[in-house]
Design a protein around this motif. Structure first.
Motif, PDB file in Angstrom:
ATOM      1  N   ARG A   1       0.825  -1.203   0.000  1.00  0.00           N
ATOM      2  CA  ARG A   1       0.000   0.000   0.000  1.00  0.00           C
ATOM      3  C   ARG A   1       0.873   1.273   0.000  1.00  0.00           C
ATOM      4  O   ARG A   1       0.596   2.231  -0.700  1.00  0.00           O
ATOM      5  CB  ARG A   1      -0.921  -0.015   1.226  1.00  0.00           C
ATOM      6  N   ILE A   2       1.926   1.249   0.800  1.00  0.00           N
ATOM      7  CA  ILE A   2       2.820   2.413   0.867  1.00  0.00           C
ATOM      8  C   ILE A   2       3.496   2.636  -0.484  1.00  0.00           C
ATOM      9  O   ILE A   2       3.554   3.758  -0.992  1.00  0.00           O
ATOM     10  CB  ILE A   2       3.870   2.234   1.981  1.00  0.00           C
ATOM     11  N   ALA A   3       3.990   1.566  -1.092  1.00  0.00           N
ATOM     12  CA  ALA A   3       4.650   1.682  -2.393  1.00  0.00           C
ATOM     13  C   ALA A   3       3.675   2.175  -3.457  1.00  0.00           C
ATOM     14  O   ALA A   3       4.031   2.989  -4.323  1.00  0.00           O
ATOM     15  CB  ALA A   3       5.251   0.339  -2.799  1.00  0.00           C
ATOM     16  N   ASP A   4       2.424   1.710  -3.393  1.00  0.00           N
ATOM     17  CA  ASP A   4       1.406   2.118  -4.370  1.00  0.00           C
ATOM     18  C   ASP A   4       1.033   3.593  -4.236  1.00  0.00           C
ATOM     19  O   ASP A   4       0.644   4.245  -5.206  1.00  0.00           O
ATOM     20  CB  ASP A   4       0.135   1.274  -4.204  1.00  0.00           C
ATOM     21  N   GLU A   5       1.141   4.121  -3.009  1.00  0.00           N
ATOM     22  CA  GLU A   5       0.755   5.508  -2.767  1.00  0.00           C
ATOM     23  C   GLU A   5       1.780   6.520  -3.293  1.00  0.00           C
ATOM     24  O   GLU A   5       1.468   7.693  -3.434  1.00  0.00           O
ATOM     25  CB  GLU A   5       0.561   5.736  -1.258  1.00  0.00           C
ATOM     26  N   MET A   6       2.989   6.063  -3.527  1.00  0.00           N
ATOM     27  CA  MET A   6       4.018   6.970  -4.046  1.00  0.00           C
ATOM     28  C   MET A   6       3.639   7.386  -5.469  1.00  0.00           C
ATOM     29  O   MET A   6       2.936   6.657  -6.178  1.00  0.00           O
ATOM     30  CB  MET A   6       5.382   6.286  -4.045  1.00  0.00           C
ATOM     31  N   THR A   7       4.104   8.550  -5.892  1.00  0.00           N
ATOM     32  CA  THR A   7       3.823   9.001  -7.262  1.00  0.00           C
ATOM     33  C   THR A   7       4.983   8.621  -8.171  1.00  0.00           C
ATOM     34  O   THR A   7       6.152   8.649  -7.751  1.00  0.00           O
ATOM     35  CB  THR A   7       3.593  10.525  -7.302  1.00  0.00           C
ATOM     36  N   TYR A   8       4.637   8.285  -9.407  1.00  0.00           N
ATOM     37  CA  TYR A   8       5.637   7.782 -10.354  1.00  0.00           C
ATOM     38  C   TYR A   8       5.571   8.556 -11.670  1.00  0.00           C
ATOM     39  O   TYR A   8       4.559   9.173 -11.992  1.00  0.00           O
ATOM     40  CB  TYR A   8       5.406   6.285 -10.605  1.00  0.00           C
ATOM     41  N   PHE A   9       6.664   8.511 -12.422  1.00  0.00           N
ATOM     42  CA  PHE A   9       6.733   9.174 -13.725  1.00  0.00           C
ATOM     43  C   PHE A   9       7.474   8.274 -14.711  1.00  0.00           C
ATOM     44  O   PHE A   9       8.194   7.359 -14.270  1.00  0.00           O
ATOM     45  CB  PHE A   9       7.440  10.544 -13.583  1.00  0.00           C
ATOM     46  N   PRO A  10       7.351   8.473 -16.046  1.00  0.00           N
ATOM     47  CA  PRO A  10       6.384   9.358 -16.712  1.00  0.00           C
ATOM     48  C   PRO A  10       4.945   8.953 -16.356  1.00  0.00           C
ATOM     49  O   PRO A  10       4.705   7.811 -15.962  1.00  0.00           O
ATOM     50  CB  PRO A  10       6.663   9.121 -18.199  1.00  0.00           C
ATOM     51  N   ARG A  11       4.013   9.863 -16.523  1.00  0.00           N
ATOM     52  CA  ARG A  11       2.651   9.663 -16.033  1.00  0.00           C
ATOM     53  C   ARG A  11       2.010   8.398 -16.589  1.00  0.00           C
ATOM     54  O   ARG A  11       1.323   7.673 -15.883  1.00  0.00           O
ATOM     55  CB  ARG A  11       1.798  10.893 -16.376  1.00  0.00           C
ATOM     56  N   GLU A  12       2.241   8.123 -17.880  1.00  0.00           N
ATOM     57  CA  GLU A  12       1.605   6.954 -18.498  1.00  0.00           C
ATOM     58  C   GLU A  12       2.274   5.649 -18.041  1.00  0.00           C
ATOM     59  O   GLU A  12       1.608   4.712 -17.603  1.00  0.00           O
ATOM     60  CB  GLU A  12       1.664   7.039 -20.033  1.00  0.00           C
ATOM     61  N   GLU A  13       3.595   5.599 -18.153  1.00  0.00           N
ATOM     62  CA  GLU A  13       4.300   4.344 -17.859  1.00  0.00           C
ATOM     63  C   GLU A  13       4.484   4.087 -16.363  1.00  0.00           C
ATOM     64  O   GLU A  13       4.572   2.947 -15.933  1.00  0.00           O
ATOM     65  CB  GLU A  13       5.681   4.340 -18.538  1.00  0.00           C
ATOM     66  N   ARG A  14       4.550   5.158 -15.548  1.00  0.00           N
ATOM     67  CA  ARG A  14       4.757   5.057 -14.100  1.00  0.00           C
ATOM     68  C   ARG A  14       5.928   4.129 -13.768  1.00  0.00           C
ATOM     69  O   ARG A  14       5.791   3.149 -13.028  1.00  0.00           O
ATOM     70  CB  ARG A  14       3.479   4.585 -13.388  1.00  0.00           C
ATOM     71  N   ILE A  15       7.093   4.462 -14.281  1.00  0.00           N
ATOM     72  CA  ILE A  15       8.271   3.610 -14.071  1.00  0.00           C
ATOM     73  C   ILE A  15       9.053   4.001 -12.819  1.00  0.00           C
ATOM     74  O   ILE A  15       9.444   3.170 -12.020  1.00  0.00           O
ATOM     75  CB  ILE A  15       9.239   3.697 -15.276  1.00  0.00           C
ATOM     76  N   TYR A  16       9.268   5.324 -12.666  1.00  0.00           N
ATOM     77  CA  TYR A  16      10.163   5.796 -11.612  1.00  0.00           C
ATOM     78  C   TYR A  16       9.441   6.599 -10.541  1.00  0.00           C
ATOM     79  O   TYR A  16       8.566   7.414 -10.838  1.00  0.00           O
ATOM     80  CB  TYR A  16      11.267   6.669 -12.219  1.00  0.00           C
TER      81      TYR A  16
ATOM     82  N   GLY B   1      11.775   9.127  -4.958  1.00  0.00           N
ATOM     83  CA  GLY B   1      12.638   8.039  -4.525  1.00  0.00           C
ATOM     84  C   GLY B   1      12.072   7.388  -3.284  1.00  0.00           C
ATOM     85  O   GLY B   1      10.906   7.017  -3.230  1.00  0.00           O
ATOM     86  N   CYS B   2      12.909   7.270  -2.241  1.00  0.00           N
ATOM     87  CA  CYS B   2      12.451   6.693  -0.966  1.00  0.00           C
ATOM     88  C   CYS B   2      12.288   7.779   0.094  1.00  0.00           C
ATOM     89  O   CYS B   2      12.201   7.485   1.288  1.00  0.00           O
ATOM     90  CB  CYS B   2      13.461   5.653  -0.483  1.00  0.00           C
ATOM     91  N   LYS B   3      12.220   9.021  -0.334  1.00  0.00           N
ATOM     92  CA  LYS B   3      12.257  10.165   0.592  1.00  0.00           C
ATOM     93  C   LYS B   3      11.120  10.174   1.616  1.00  0.00           C
ATOM     94  O   LYS B   3      11.332  10.489   2.770  1.00  0.00           O
ATOM     95  CB  LYS B   3      12.208  11.473  -0.217  1.00  0.00           C
ATOM     96  N   THR B   4       9.902   9.836   1.219  1.00  0.00           N
ATOM     97  CA  THR B   4       8.762   9.975   2.134  1.00  0.00           C
ATOM     98  C   THR B   4       8.341   8.662   2.803  1.00  0.00           C
ATOM     99  O   THR B   4       7.297   8.599   3.451  1.00  0.00           O
ATOM    100  CB  THR B   4       7.551  10.572   1.379  1.00  0.00           C
ATOM    101  N   VAL B   5       9.153   7.629   2.629  1.00  0.00           N
ATOM    102  CA  VAL B   5       8.823   6.323   3.216  1.00  0.00           C
ATOM    103  C   VAL B   5       8.647   6.423   4.731  1.00  0.00           C
ATOM    104  O   VAL B   5       7.702   5.889   5.307  1.00  0.00           O
ATOM    105  CB  VAL B   5       9.916   5.282   2.861  1.00  0.00           C
ATOM    106  N   ASP B   6       9.572   7.132   5.374  1.00  0.00           N
ATOM    107  CA  ASP B   6       9.548   7.313   6.822  1.00  0.00           C
ATOM    108  C   ASP B   6       8.199   7.832   7.332  1.00  0.00           C
ATOM    109  O   ASP B   6       7.590   7.279   8.247  1.00  0.00           O
ATOM    110  CB  ASP B   6      10.631   8.333   7.203  1.00  0.00           C
ATOM    111  N   ALA B   7       7.752   8.926   6.717  1.00  0.00           N
ATOM    112  CA  ALA B   7       6.508   9.575   7.141  1.00  0.00           C
ATOM    113  C   ALA B   7       5.301   8.668   6.910  1.00  0.00           C
ATOM    114  O   ALA B   7       4.365   8.626   7.724  1.00  0.00           O
ATOM    115  CB  ALA B   7       6.323  10.888   6.394  1.00  0.00           C
ATOM    116  N   LYS B   8       5.305   7.942   5.789  1.00  0.00           N
ATOM    117  CA  LYS B   8       4.175   7.061   5.494  1.00  0.00           C
ATOM    118  C   LYS B   8       4.103   5.896   6.483  1.00  0.00           C
ATOM    119  O   LYS B   8       3.028   5.435   6.850  1.00  0.00           O
ATOM    120  CB  LYS B   8       4.267   6.557   4.051  1.00  0.00           C
ATOM    121  N   LEU B   9       5.269   5.434   6.911  1.00  0.00           N
ATOM    122  CA  LEU B   9       5.296   4.352   7.894  1.00  0.00           C
ATOM    123  C   LEU B   9       4.698   4.811   9.220  1.00  0.00           C
ATOM    124  O   LEU B   9       3.977   4.075   9.883  1.00  0.00           O
ATOM    125  CB  LEU B   9       6.732   3.882   8.119  1.00  0.00           C
TER     126      LEU B   9
END
Length: 273
Positions: free
Chosen positions: A240-255, A259-267
């Motif tokens: 769920r945490i990984a899914d909530e992160m935003t990814y780019f490019p918008r269509e492919e959602r690869i990256y 990065g891992c910057k907000t993992v701490d806060a989401k946990l």
């Protein structure tokens, strides 16, 4: 310890792992260095630049970043005013000279190089050059690490090209990045390295590219963070945490764009700590 820590804790950065270990180990084992070691780490926020500089510090000094021989500069904190650039130059030279005089194996970390005023970093050029002594002081055992978001677009461009051509990120070699990265940073007017003599005179030993992180790497970050806090990994929350992160490019959602910057806060949100 350096190799072990990078293998265990740094994800998706095969180039960083290879270059940093080789550069740092080679430098520390060389009893006849001709100049200080200068590494410039480039990539988007959250890809591991600060993390790697911390691991390097911990592998050399018992107290890591807390060591009195490790000195960190943050552009927006220590050099905020453009009109004070000449004062900053004098202070920076004095600070480096004084600390290397006390400990030849000093480590200097310059964070937010992309926000530093152009021309300021050139004041340390003499300390990075091939001089045996400067006013009786040798700087050849010192280490300089620069952290910057500048060049991140070029790194992403190369990574996306590889992906679109059906190649894996592990196929990317340093030679695919290094020259383009140094030119991109040198010509970036919004970077502290803009037309810098450090680049012009080839005084930066390695430009180290941090690739944008993929979904699987974000999940690795979440897992390690949960384990480091002593909690049992809940796969549902991890996903769920990984899914909530935003990814780019918008269509492919690869990256992951953070990065891992907000993992701490989401946990903190998902686990009742």
């Amino acid at each position: 310890a350096l190799q072990e820590n990078l293998d265990k804790k740094l994800f998706g950065q095969h180039l960083v792992n290879k270059v940093v270990v080789k550069a740092v180990k080679g430098f520390l084992n060389n009893s006849n260095t001709k100049k200080p070691l200068a590494l410039s780490l480039h990539g988007w926020t959250g890809t591991g630049k600060n993390f790697v500089s911390r691991i390097i510090a911990e592998s050399i000094y018992k107290r890591g970043l807390q060591s009195k021989y490790v000195h960190q500069f943050v552009a927006t904190l220590h050099f905020p005013h453009a009109q004070s650039i000449n004062l900053y130059k004098d202070q920076l030279q004095s600070w480096i000279r004084g600390n290397v005089s006390i400990c030849p194996r000093s480590l200097f970390i310059f964070d937010e190089m992309d926000k530093m005023h152009a021309g300021l970093i050139d004041s340390i050029k003499p300390f990075l050059d091939y001089y045996e002594l400067l006013d009786g002081v040798s700087y050849r055992q010192a280490i300089f690490i620069f952290l910057s978001n500048a060049g991140a677009e070029k790194i992403t461009e190369v990574a996306l090209d590889f992906w679109r051509n059906g190649k894996t990120r592990e196929d990317i070699q340093l030679t695919d990045m290094q020259n383009a990265l140094s030119v991109s940073v040198f010509n970036n007017k919004n970077s502290g390295f803009w037309h810098s003599t450090l680049i012009d005179r080839n005084l930066i030993d390695y430009f180290v590219p941090f690739l944008p992180l993929e979904y699987k790497h974000v999940k690795m970050c979440v897992r390690v963070e949960i384990e480091s806090r002593g909690y049992v990994v809940d796969e549902d929350i991890l996903t769920r945490i990984a899914d909530e992160m935003t990814y780019f490019p918008r269509e492919e959602r690869i990256y992951s764009d953070k990065g891992c910057k907000t993992v701490d806060a989401k946990l903190d949100y998902y686990y009742d700590f």
